[in-house]
Structures are given as C-alpha cells and as structure tokens.
Write an enzyme that holds these catalytic residues in place. Sequence first.
Site, PDB file in Angstrom:
ATOM      1  N   ASP A  20       0.836  -1.211   0.000  1.00  0.00           N
ATOM      2  CA  ASP A  20       0.000   0.000   0.000  1.00  0.00           C
ATOM      3  C   ASP A  20       0.869   1.259   0.000  1.00  0.00           C
ATOM      4  OD1 ASP A  20       0.783  -0.718   2.639  1.00  0.00           O
ATOM      5  OD2 ASP A  20      -0.807   0.490   3.520  1.00  0.00           O
TER       6      ASP A  20
ATOM      7  N   GLU B 209      -0.048  -1.108   5.891  1.00  0.00           N
ATOM      8  CA  GLU B 209       1.050  -0.575   6.711  1.00  0.00           C
ATOM      9  C   GLU B 209       0.869   0.915   6.900  1.00  0.00           C
ATOM     10  OE1 GLU B 209       4.800   0.966   8.162  1.00  0.00           O
ATOM     11  OE2 GLU B 209       3.832   1.563   6.294  1.00  0.00           O
TER      12      GLU B 209
HETATM   13 ZN    ZN Z   1       6.718   2.287   4.082  1.00  0.00          ZN
END
Ligand code: ZN
Length: 385
Positions: free
Chosen positions: A76, A141
């Site tokens: 992501d 994340e």
């Molecule tokens: Zn990163």
Amino acid sequence: MSTPVPSGPDDPVALTAALIRCPSVSPEDHGCLDLLCPRLEKLGFNNERIRFAPVENLWAKHGSGAPLLCFAGHTDVVPTGPREEWQTDPFEPTIKDGVMYGRGAADMKSGLAAMIVATERFISKHPKHKGTLAFLLTSDEEGPSIDGTRRVMEVLETRKEKIDWCLVGEPTSGDKLGDVVKIGRRGSLSGKLTVHGVQGHVAYPHLADNPVHAVAPALSELSSRSWDKGNQFFQPTTFQVSNISAGTGAPNVVPGELKLRFNIRFSTEQTVEKLQQTITEIFDRHKVNYTIEWFVSGLPFFTAPGVLSQAVQQSIKEFTGLATELSTTGGTSDGRFIAPTGAQVVELGVINASIHKVNESVRIADIEMLAKMYERVMELLLAVD
Ligand SMILES: [Zn+2]
C-alpha cells in the site's frame, strides 16, 4: 525528456514500474500481490494469501526448517496529495535523468521489486539453500495497521512458525543507498486531552474558568521537559503538541473547553506506564480539570547488533564501501509487530527523502543496487557452500 521504462521480466526497475501502476492507496493492494505471487510460485514458494478484507496479506515460504529469513514489506501507499503539484501522473511511473517518479517509488515498491528479483537470482543459483526463505507482505502498513502484519504474526504465532531474521525493505537510506539501516524504532504514544472549563464573558473572568489559562503552565512544562537522554541506540524521548483548539470565534467569550492532541516518540528508557504517570502528574499538579484518552501505536523495539545486521552491513560495504549507520530514528514500522517474537529485525531500503511527498522518487541505479545487496544477504545467511 523522459526515458522509456524498461520492460525486462528480471529487471527490478521494470517491476517497480509495474507496481507503481497499481494505485494501491492504503488499505488497497490493487493487484500488487497478483504481480508478485506468480513469480514466487514459479520459484517453488508456497504462497498463502491471508485476507482480512479489504486488507491483502501474503505469507510465502521456500525451503524448510530453521533458520527462517523473511523479507517484509507493504504494497500500500499513502494518498497522492494535491495532483496539480505532481509534475507527472503519480500512478504512471516516469523516468527522468535516472530517477523514477511515482507514488510508492521509494516507499516501498522499489524495495518490493528488489526483494523479488534478488530472490529469483538467489534461488536460481542456490535452489537447495539452508533453512527457509519467506515473504510477509501486507496492504495495511500506511493505514491503521491492524489487519496487516499484526494479524499475520498472530496467525504464525498460533502455528508456532518462527521468524529468525527479518529484513524489512522500508526506505531507510539518507544521502546514499545503504548509509543508514534501522535496527529498531522508537515507540509512539498519543494522547487526546479535553480540558474542562466554564464559558463566560471575558469582562467577568471570576464567573468563568478559562481552560486555555489552566493548561498553559502544564504545557509549558511538558514542552520544555527533558524526558531522558536516550541511550547508545536511541535518541532522547520527545513530546510534541499536534493539535490544539478552543474558543467560539467571538472575541468576548471565555471558552468552556479546550481540545488538544499530543504525541510522544519514546526510547527504550521509557515505558508507556511511566510516561502516562509523568504526564498525569503534571496536569494534576497544575490543577487542570481534564479527561484524557491514550493511544499506543507502537512500543519501541530494538535488535542488538548480530548475525543479520552483520550480514547487511557486510553486503553494503562490499557494494558501496560505506560503513553503514545502525539507527533507530524515524517513524515506526511494521518491524514493531515482528521484533517482539524474538526475531532479529533489520530495515534496509532506498533513500527516504521524498517519501509521502508529492513527486516521490527513487534513483533507478539504487533499485538495481538494492537487489544486489538483498541477494548478497541471502547468500551470506542461507547459501550452502
Ligand atoms: Zn513504508
């Protein structure tokens, strides 16, 4: 003048470009794993897609038994920010003067591409390597980080699968590729404070209770306080106010309430309990009438220099001549979910100067060099000689 993006299947620059074309704004994976998984499968990896919708995770393994060396990272990216400030389409990788531009170029699609290509090269030379080679990838994340690495680690824990060495591909470098690697990160504790007062007329302050005045001395103490001196591997703990608001907008009204948010980045010299105690003691001593909500977004973690960090340092030294710095600075990372299991966690990736900004970029020579460094680490740790 832009240069054409390479298209060779074993070119990490081409793979970085293909990943940037997937607009995987957190928590979307947007096809990134679909690009990576078949390549791992072809090498003989056992791929397990672990979904906690909409988050896509991958746990993939090659070989068996210990030691287990895992590459970790995220597919992501953060949102683009104002499109008009981008000089190129953020999801159409563009190369100019040896630099590739695009969202995720540095954080961390080039890291992912380098890991995959490095693994392909390593396995073609060492099909029967020692122990296990693994990938732990997530699309959560940059967001809340709840259904990503954290949940996968819980799954591994129930199965008693243990990571010995984890190499995270986050962008850690400063001026030159490999000049800084992370062997830990500070903890992050946030507080949401509401100070309760009594609204009134500014001309009759004795009938009001001004929450701004009430909190000011406590804030002054908190913001000038020396929390600790840090230690050999950690910077001192820091306190920052990130948001503050009070007032109705009218110039003649004492506000009835004040809202404030703060964050503390803390070293291993502190604990969450110790910090909370210190802060509430300060508010209490200044007789502030408040309520507070706490958020722990990560505990500090630290890997003492050892086998993995030595292999990483040696690899960097061989390719660049640099004596790399072992650091714990910067924001937190998913390493915080992996290190508590006892794994050695080291982060090595490209230059981080442009991450989360508009016109994010990576030097294309660094992508190729990073792939070489990763391959060398695998050789040092898993090759059978
Ligand atoms: Zn990163």
